[in-house]
Design a protein around this motif. Sequence first.
Motif, PDB file in Angstrom:
ATOM      1  N   TYR A  47      63.275  54.019  94.471  1.00 40.69           N
ATOM      2  CA  TYR A  47      63.918  53.256  95.542  1.00 40.69           C
ATOM      3  C   TYR A  47      65.357  52.896  95.188  1.00 40.69           C
ATOM      4  O   TYR A  47      65.832  53.169  94.107  1.00 40.69           O
ATOM      5  CB  TYR A  47      63.109  51.976  95.810  1.00 40.69           C
ATOM      6  N   ASP A  48      66.008  52.188  96.130  1.00 38.44           N
ATOM      7  CA  ASP A  48      67.392  51.771  95.920  1.00 38.44           C
ATOM      8  C   ASP A  48      67.505  50.771  94.769  1.00 38.44           C
ATOM      9  O   ASP A  48      66.608  49.977  94.524  1.00 38.44           O
ATOM     10  CB  ASP A  48      67.927  51.079  97.177  1.00 38.44           C
ATOM     11  N   SER A  53      70.384  45.604  96.737  1.00 41.64           N
ATOM     12  CA  SER A  53      69.530  46.054  97.830  1.00 41.64           C
ATOM     13  C   SER A  53      68.128  45.500  97.707  1.00 41.64           C
ATOM     14  O   SER A  53      67.635  45.245  96.617  1.00 41.64           O
ATOM     15  CB  SER A  53      69.440  47.581  97.838  1.00 41.64           C
ATOM     16  N   ARG A  54      67.519  45.338  98.843  1.00 42.79           N
ATOM     17  CA  ARG A  54      66.117  44.975  98.895  1.00 42.79           C
ATOM     18  C   ARG A  54      65.307  46.107  98.275  1.00 42.79           C
ATOM     19  O   ARG A  54      65.462  47.247  98.660  1.00 42.79           O
ATOM     20  CB  ARG A  54      65.736  44.817 100.366  1.00 42.79           C
ATOM     21  N   VAL A  57      63.057  50.377  99.330  1.00 41.29           N
ATOM     22  CA  VAL A  57      63.695  51.128 100.395  1.00 41.29           C
ATOM     23  C   VAL A  57      64.319  52.378  99.805  1.00 41.29           C
ATOM     24  O   VAL A  57      64.895  52.348  98.730  1.00 41.29           O
ATOM     25  CB  VAL A  57      64.790  50.258 101.059  1.00 41.29           C
ATOM     26  N   SER A  59      67.141  55.211 100.451  1.00 42.34           N
ATOM     27  CA  SER A  59      68.287  55.542 101.278  1.00 42.34           C
ATOM     28  C   SER A  59      68.571  57.037 101.232  1.00 42.34           C
ATOM     29  O   SER A  59      68.209  57.720 100.282  1.00 42.34           O
ATOM     30  CB  SER A  59      69.521  54.786 100.792  1.00 42.34           C
ATOM     31  N   ARG A 271      69.831  47.315 102.510  1.00 43.98           N
ATOM     32  CA  ARG A 271      69.561  48.594 101.864  1.00 43.98           C
ATOM     33  C   ARG A 271      70.864  49.329 101.545  1.00 43.98           C
ATOM     34  O   ARG A 271      71.916  49.022 102.097  1.00 43.98           O
ATOM     35  CB  ARG A 271      68.636  49.442 102.728  1.00 43.98           C
ATOM     36  N   ASP A 281      70.250  46.395 111.281  1.00 40.09           N
ATOM     37  CA  ASP A 281      70.447  47.618 110.533  1.00 40.09           C
ATOM     38  C   ASP A 281      70.380  48.790 111.480  1.00 40.09           C
ATOM     39  O   ASP A 281      69.320  49.144 111.978  1.00 40.09           O
ATOM     40  CB  ASP A 281      69.409  47.759 109.427  1.00 40.09           C
TER      41      ASP A 281
END
Length: 295
Positions: A47-48, A53-54, A57, A59, A271, A281
Amino acid sequence: GHLSDEIRSKVENHPCYSEDAHHYFARMHVAVAPACNIQCHYCNRKYDCSNESRPGVVSELLTPDQAVKKTMAVAANIPQMTVLGIAGPGDPLANPERTFETFRRLSAEAPDIKLCVSTNGLALPESVEELSKHNIDHVTITINCVDPEIGAQIYPWIFWENKRIKGVKGAKILIEQQQKGLEMLAAKGILVKVNSVMIPGVNDKHLAEVSKIVKAKGAFLHNVMPLIAEAEHGTFYGVMGQRGPTQDELMELQDSCSGDMNMMRHCRQCRADAVGLLGEDRGDEFTMDKIESME
Ligand code: SF4
Ligand code: SF4
């Protein structure tokens, strides 16, 4: 407050810093930076990066050329677009060619857009000179500790001078680089925001001291983010079940730090490819597929 007029005016027009501005100014992130040079226990490499970033997620990874195209397409469609950030999916400064190529081109082709970047700080000192050449509005450094013993509980290793360095030794180098980078940016007059991930039982009691030190060195904002421990994401020390802080614990820590400096309370941990006004978003409207079909 301790903010100078110059910093205050920057803050008031920035979607991330001003509760008001975030209704009128838009920001976007482009995910051009896949590699990372450290390991955080809370990171899941699928993930990110959690610097900004949360977690949880994924990207869309872009080349610098795609990132410039995307920025232009967003700016043409969202008139409030003012800030472009590089925040992942790995560490932007661990991918200097891709990150600086993106900044170089945007400084030339979209000089009105302010740029920002977030980093774990390991490669920051060697990047300050290049950063100062671009239209950089601010740099975000994630600083979770100033004590290598605590650092060793957060960072199992760093990759430094072609070697993997573990434990307290690695954490000590990371902390030194973060503090040196912070001092160098402040000396150049580049705004620095500090993010900290609050990890109950690990650094929660320590972050008020972190806040004091980074303010003394010139950081203009401290943003304490909660560890987000989700079932999928919640391995820490390789152990399931490290919890995140409760809302009360987070607010109590933010209050105890705010005597010393401005605390940022509305960062959304967007994100790494977020687009639009804060709190919205529109990234899905601006995938590379869709941008290419706009042309
Ligand atoms: Fe993951 Fe970001 Fe930490 Fe690197 S700096 S290990 S990408 S959370
Ligand atoms: Fe702003 Fe926080 Fe979102 Fe970054 S992650 S764009 S600082 S609100």
